[in-house]
Motif scaffolding. Structure first.
Motif, short mmCIF file in Angstrom:
data_model
loop_
_atom_site.label_atom_id
_atom_site.label_comp_id
_atom_site.label_asym_id
_atom_site.label_seq_id
_atom_site.Cartn_x
_atom_site.Cartn_y
_atom_site.Cartn_z
N ALA B 183 0.32 -1.41 -0.26
CA ALA B 183 0.60 0.15 0.55
C ALA B 183 0.69 1.45 0.05
CB ALA B 183 -0.62 0.44 0.84
N VAL B 184 1.73 1.48 0.89
CA VAL B 184 3.15 2.20 0.70
C VAL B 184 3.34 2.37 -0.36
CG1 VAL B 184 4.95 3.21 2.04
CG2 VAL B 184 3.13 2.05 3.50
N GLY B 185 3.79 1.00 -1.03
CA GLY B 185 4.41 1.42 -2.44
C GLY B 185 3.45 1.32 -4.18
N LEU B 186 2.68 1.54 -3.32
CA LEU B 186 1.68 1.93 -4.65
C LEU B 186 1.51 3.60 -4.32
CD1 LEU B 186 -0.71 2.14 -6.40
CD2 LEU B 186 -2.28 0.70 -5.45
N ALA B 187 1.63 3.84 -2.99
CA ALA B 187 1.50 5.68 -3.10
C ALA B 187 2.50 6.72 -3.44
CB ALA B 187 0.94 5.86 -1.05
N LEU B 188 3.53 5.27 -3.60
CA LEU B 188 4.80 6.40 -3.55
C LEU B 188 4.49 5.96 -5.19
CD1 LEU B 188 7.74 7.07 -3.72
CD2 LEU B 188 7.92 4.98 -3.71
N ARG B 189 4.00 5.17 -5.16
CA ARG B 189 3.73 5.57 -7.37
C ARG B 189 3.33 5.88 -7.83
NH1 ARG B 189 6.73 1.46 -9.43
NH2 ARG B 189 7.44 0.29 -8.13
#
Lengths: 139, 429
Positions: B183-189
């Protein structure tokens, strides 16, 4: 047509109705009064109305058929006399105003959508609903 | 030039404390959050300990208080942690910015509140067979209409966006124990590609209930050290015998770097890299060679433009199961080299395994490590497994600067998530 609901009947159920409304809407009981409008004053949304009715059924051990207010208000009018494609006719509006006598008259707008009727409801509307259901259960 | 992402707010509700400060202090002091289960009676279960969130009071103000009736326990954790993160960041969606905010959360390996299911079953199966039509019988045992909303898989994300007035983009990630990290990674993207300028990103879960506990007991995945709860979670120790179930939530506010700088935000760290892979190996086993996690870590480093030699700390997935610990160590050796002295610890040794919440909470810990220059210990590591020969943080260390930190999260089903964080002064504007 059953006898008019008395002030005493409303006041008898009010404390428990107000409590159910306050709980469903996460309000302090002090914020709730007989005249509070569920939607405009207490920020209810449609699922909250279902929740309130459910809580009242449990609290008073009664059955409140969904859509009962509209049906009762229509009374002996035919559907066509009462509404036209979901919009209240003048006769329908008059019936509704009589039925929801606790709601200030200027809240009823001509050509109101039936779907918007719940926005008129006050805490007293809920009290009357409970009284009617209790009468029906006692009958 | 590629948009960078700053971590400007952190909120934690964990078994170690109901705020970021309390959780962080307990981590540094090596205080365990694991104890006998209190939320239900686990008598008769082989496992009777867990890392429970304690003394938690859900609190929302004003008209938002009503949202709590739609929130089951894990969602209440999420709302509280998210509220903290937003307050900590000092920025929140307003009518002008709301459409530029995203909300992405990893959630609910099991989203349905057990008690509610049990109640419906009791009411609608009076003679054993489930009879749904009884719900509609006059005078029948109608279940609470709000229960429907409470038990939707997206209940948490729906309430989060409602609660904070987020209007840009929402995503709910369900990849088991990798959920929070992804989830955090997707938000970064999302921020990088310009879909959003701000993101509320995190994870939340609670499986400490009769069904959740039973599931992991049946898998034989949990430590049965009921008599020594604080020592039960021993990642990388030769005597480890399973993980300890935890619960809680972690949220971060992520912001486009330049905008965060312009408003003078306090930046914990740069969220610099996101790496994902799929093992496609077995449902619950990890590949002994570390295949899967290796690719996730390499991709995250590459994504961050970071060299393995820059990494000063790895928050390991480190569940305290033999299979995870050995496979993860093999992966770290493969990526960092057998001679690497990179510091590693698993904070699950103190707070247990927060399942879908773990990746987000542990990424937030990575940001705190960089911000404070302190490393949380890997508790209970007294007899290191010779097959896990990494440089673990076994005792408190003097503060020192950590340039790059990494957080690993691997899930049942083969999802591998790795996040890389970088010191703000090394972000290279």
């Amino acid at each position: 047509m059953s006898a008019a609901i008395t002030r005493a009947e409303v006041e008898a159920v009010y404390p428990r109705v107000a409590n159910a409304v306050a709980q469903a809407l996460a309000r302090d009981p002090a914020e709730v009064s007989l005249n509070s409008r569920l939607f405009a004053d207490l920020e209810a949304e449609s699922i909250d109305l279902l929740d309130i009715v459910f809580r009242l059924e449990r609290e008073f051990k009664i059955q409140i058929p969904r859509g009962r207010i509209i049906e009762d208000a229509r009374g002996d009018l035919s559907e066509a006399e009462f509404e036209n494609n979901g919009v209240l006719t003048a006769a329908g509006l008059a019936r509704l105003r009589d039925y929801l006598s606790e709601v200030p008259a200027d809240n009823f707008r001509p050509r109101m959508n039936i779907a918007d009727v719940p926005t008129l409801f006050t805490v007293e509307t809920m009290c009357k609903m409970v009284v009617r259901a209790m009468r029906a259960a006692g009958a | 030039m590629r948009r960078r992402v700053a971590i400007t707010g952190i909120g934690l509700v964990t078994p170690l404390g109901n705020s970021t400060a309390d959780s962080w202090r307990a981590l540094l002091e090596g205080r365990s959050g694991i104890a006998p289960i209190t939320s239900f009676d686990p008598s008769g279960y082989p496992v009777q300990i867990a890392a429970e969130v304690r003394n938690f009071q859900p609190a929302l103000d004003g008209s938002r208080r009503k949202l709590l009736k739609f929130a089951s326990r894990h969602v209440q954790f999420a709302l509280a942690a998210a509220q903290q993160a937003i307050e900590d960041a000092g920025v929140r969606p307003d009518p002008r910015s709301a459409s530029r905010w995203a909300c992405v959360a990893g959630s609910g390996m099991m989203g349905v509140a057990f008690e509610e299911l049990a109640q419906i079953q009791r009411r609608l199966a009076p003679h054993g067979d489930f009879r749904g039509e009884l719900m509609f019988k006059p005078g029948g045992p109608a279940p609470d209409p709000v229960a429907y909303g409470r038990n939707q898989a997206n209940a948490g994300i729906a309430l989060l966006v409602q609660c904070f007035g987020i209007k840009g983009y929402a995503g709910a990630i369900h990849t088991a124990c990798a959920s929070g990290g992804q989830a955090v990674g997707l938000a970064l993207r999302l921020i990088r590609r310009g879909s959003a300028d701000f993101a509320l990103a995190g994870g939340f879960d609670s499986m400490i209930n009769p069904i959740g506990l039973a599931s992991f007991c049946l898998l034989g995945a949990l430590s049965t050290d009921n008599d020594a709860p604080a020592q039960a979670s021993r990642p990388f120790d030769l005597t480890r015998n399973g993980f300890v179930l935890g619960e809680g939530a972690g949220f971060m506010v992520l912001e486009e770097w330049q905008a965060a700088r312009r408003r003078g935000a306090r930046i914990y760290a740069e969220l610099a890299g996101d790496g994902n892979s799929l093992s496609s190996y077995r449902v619950t086993d990890s590949h002994p060679s570390g295949d899967g996690p290796i690719q996730a870590m390499r991709r995250a480093l590459e994504d961050a433009g970071a060299d393995p030699a820059e990494v000063g700390y790895i928050n390991a997935h480190g569940t305290s199961t033999i299979m995870n610990d050995r496979s993860e160590c093999a992966a770290i050796r493969a990526v960092f080299g057998a001679a690497s002295r990179v510091k590693v610890s698993s904070t699950k040794s103190l707070m247990g395994h927060l399942i879908a919440g773990a990746g987000a909470v542990e990424a937030a810990i990575g940001a705190l490590v960089i911000h404070h220059g302190r490393l949380p210990v890997n508790a209970n590591l007294n007899h290191p497994d010779p097959q896990c020969d990494l440089n673990f943080v076994r005792e408190a260390e003097p503060p020192h600067r950590v340039r790059v930190a990494m957080s690993n999260s691997f899930g049942f089903g083969g999802s591998n998530s790795c996040l890389v964080l970088r010191h703000r002064e090394d972000a290279g504007e």
